[in-house]
Design a protein around this motif. Structure first.
Motif, short mmCIF file in Angstrom:
data_model
loop_
_atom_site.label_atom_id
_atom_site.label_comp_id
_atom_site.label_asym_id
_atom_site.label_seq_id
_atom_site.Cartn_x
_atom_site.Cartn_y
_atom_site.Cartn_z
N GLY A 40 -14.17 1.87 0.32
CA GLY A 40 -14.44 2.17 -1.08
C GLY A 40 -15.40 3.34 -1.20
O GLY A 40 -15.22 4.23 -2.04
N GLY A 41 -16.42 3.35 -0.34
CA GLY A 41 -17.32 4.49 -0.30
C GLY A 41 -16.59 5.76 0.10
O GLY A 41 -16.78 6.82 -0.50
N PHE A 96 -5.60 1.86 -5.88
CA PHE A 96 -6.11 3.23 -5.80
C PHE A 96 -5.13 4.12 -5.04
O PHE A 96 -4.42 3.67 -4.14
CB PHE A 96 -7.47 3.25 -5.11
N THR A 97 -5.09 5.38 -5.42
CA THR A 97 -4.22 6.36 -4.78
C THR A 97 -5.00 7.61 -4.42
O THR A 97 -6.08 7.86 -4.97
CB THR A 97 -3.05 6.74 -5.70
N LEU A 98 -4.45 8.39 -3.52
CA LEU A 98 -5.10 9.64 -3.11
C LEU A 98 -5.03 10.64 -4.26
O LEU A 98 -3.95 10.94 -4.77
CB LEU A 98 -4.37 10.21 -1.89
N PRO A 99 -6.18 11.17 -4.70
CA PRO A 99 -6.14 12.16 -5.79
C PRO A 99 -5.53 13.47 -5.33
O PRO A 99 -5.75 13.91 -4.20
CB PRO A 99 -7.62 12.34 -6.15
N ASN A 111 -5.81 3.72 1.83
CA ASN A 111 -4.94 2.66 2.34
C ASN A 111 -5.75 1.42 2.73
O ASN A 111 -5.37 0.28 2.40
CB ASN A 111 -4.15 3.16 3.55
N LYS A 112 -6.83 1.64 3.45
CA LYS A 112 -7.64 0.51 3.93
C LYS A 112 -8.42 -0.15 2.79
O LYS A 112 -8.67 -1.36 2.83
CB LYS A 112 -8.59 0.99 5.02
N LEU A 113 -8.80 0.63 1.78
CA LEU A 113 -9.47 0.05 0.62
C LEU A 113 -8.54 -0.90 -0.12
O LEU A 113 -8.95 -2.02 -0.46
CB LEU A 113 -9.94 1.16 -0.33
N ASN A 114 -7.33 -0.47 -0.37
CA ASN A 114 -6.37 -1.34 -1.07
C ASN A 114 -6.13 -2.63 -0.29
O ASN A 114 -6.03 -3.71 -0.88
CB ASN A 114 -5.06 -0.59 -1.29
N LYS A 115 -6.05 -2.53 1.00
CA LYS A 115 -5.84 -3.72 1.84
C LYS A 115 -7.06 -4.62 1.78
O LYS A 115 -6.94 -5.85 1.66
CB LYS A 115 -5.58 -3.31 3.29
N ALA A 116 -8.26 -4.03 1.84
CA ALA A 116 -9.49 -4.82 1.80
C ALA A 116 -9.65 -5.53 0.46
O ALA A 116 -10.11 -6.68 0.40
CB ALA A 116 -10.70 -3.92 2.07
N LEU A 117 -9.28 -4.86 -0.62
CA LEU A 117 -9.37 -5.47 -1.95
C LEU A 117 -8.38 -6.61 -2.09
O LEU A 117 -8.68 -7.65 -2.69
CB LEU A 117 -9.12 -4.42 -3.04
#
Length: 245
Positions: free
Chosen positions: A119-120, A52-55, A86-92
């Motif tokens: 993610g939320g 995921f990236t920042l829109p 950033n933290k979502l990608n790491k968590a995934l």
């Protein structure tokens, strides 16, 4: 034969090595290193890629000067939202989750704290930026739908604002659809949203308003109610309507 030459010839013969100039050996070693290096590049690149990236916003941070100041918008988008991404990608990565559909991820059961919170945060903010796109008034059909579900436009706006005002601490106010396509208003804490099984009432979010202090504090300080009343007036209702199932 000279003794020194004899020993040198004997060693080379016993090891099965040909006499190779040192420059050639160095060249072979260098080539081998380069070959090994090239083999590892795709693996490194794959690990560095983000799901995921920042829109990007389709408007400037100063698009709503009378409602949200540019500094708040910039910090909110480029710092807070980027942090969630950033933290979502790491968590995934840590959970070995390879899904690229954020709604599917958030509908899952037993989400880790990292995926749930970040993610939320990513989903919620992406929706928030989209519905703030300048322009877009309610169509007659959407007005009729609002009146059907909430009795009047004014009652709808009051209920939506109150959902945010009454949310204790940080969270979100939502307009959603239930499984029967009926509209309802709810709120969630922190970065939860109605897609999640932990939500008090689940549904399909079509509008979300951020009531974390970072969304309004520079301009409004503790006056969350003023922020909510004002931001409802700049919502792009065409964007909201487009999300109806």
């Amino acid at each position: 034969m000279d003794k020194r030459k004899f020993l040198k010839t004997t060693i080379i013969a016993s090891t099965g090595m040909a006499a190779v100039p040192s420059m050639v050996l160095s060249s072979c070693t260098s080539t081998k290193k380069e070959e090994n290096k090239s083999e590892t590049v795709p693996v490194v690149a794959e690990k560095a890629s983000s799901v995921f990236t920042l829109p990007k916003l389709s408007y400037g941070y100063d698009a709503f000067p009378d409602t949200i100041d540019a500094m708040t918008m910039e910090i909110h988008h480029s710092k807070h939202h980027q942090g969630y991404v950033n933290k979502l990608n790491k968590a995934l990565e840590e959970s070995a989750n390879t899904s690229k559909d954020i709604t599917d991820i958030l509908r899952g059961k037993n989400l880790s704290a990292g995926v749930r919170n970040n993610g939320g945060g990513h989903f919620n903010h992406s929706l928030y930026w989209d519905i703030l796109t300048p322009g877009g008034s309610m169509s007659d059909a959407f007005k009729e739908l609002i009146i059907k579900n909430f009795n009047s436009i004014e009652a709808f706006k009051d209920e939506l604002a109150n959902a945010g005002k009454k949310r204790f601490g940080s969270g979100w106010a939502w307009l959603c659809q239930d499984t029967d396509k009926k509209l309802f208003i709810t709120s969630t804490a922190n970065q939860d949203n109605p897609l999640m099984t932990v939500a008090e009432k689940q549904g399909h979010p079509i509008l979300g308003i951020d009531v974390w202090e970072h969304a309004y504090y520079l301009k409004y300080q503790n006056k969350r109610g003023d922020y909510l009343n004002n931001i409802i007036n700049i919502i792009n209702w065409q964007k909201v309507e487009s999300r109806i199932l």
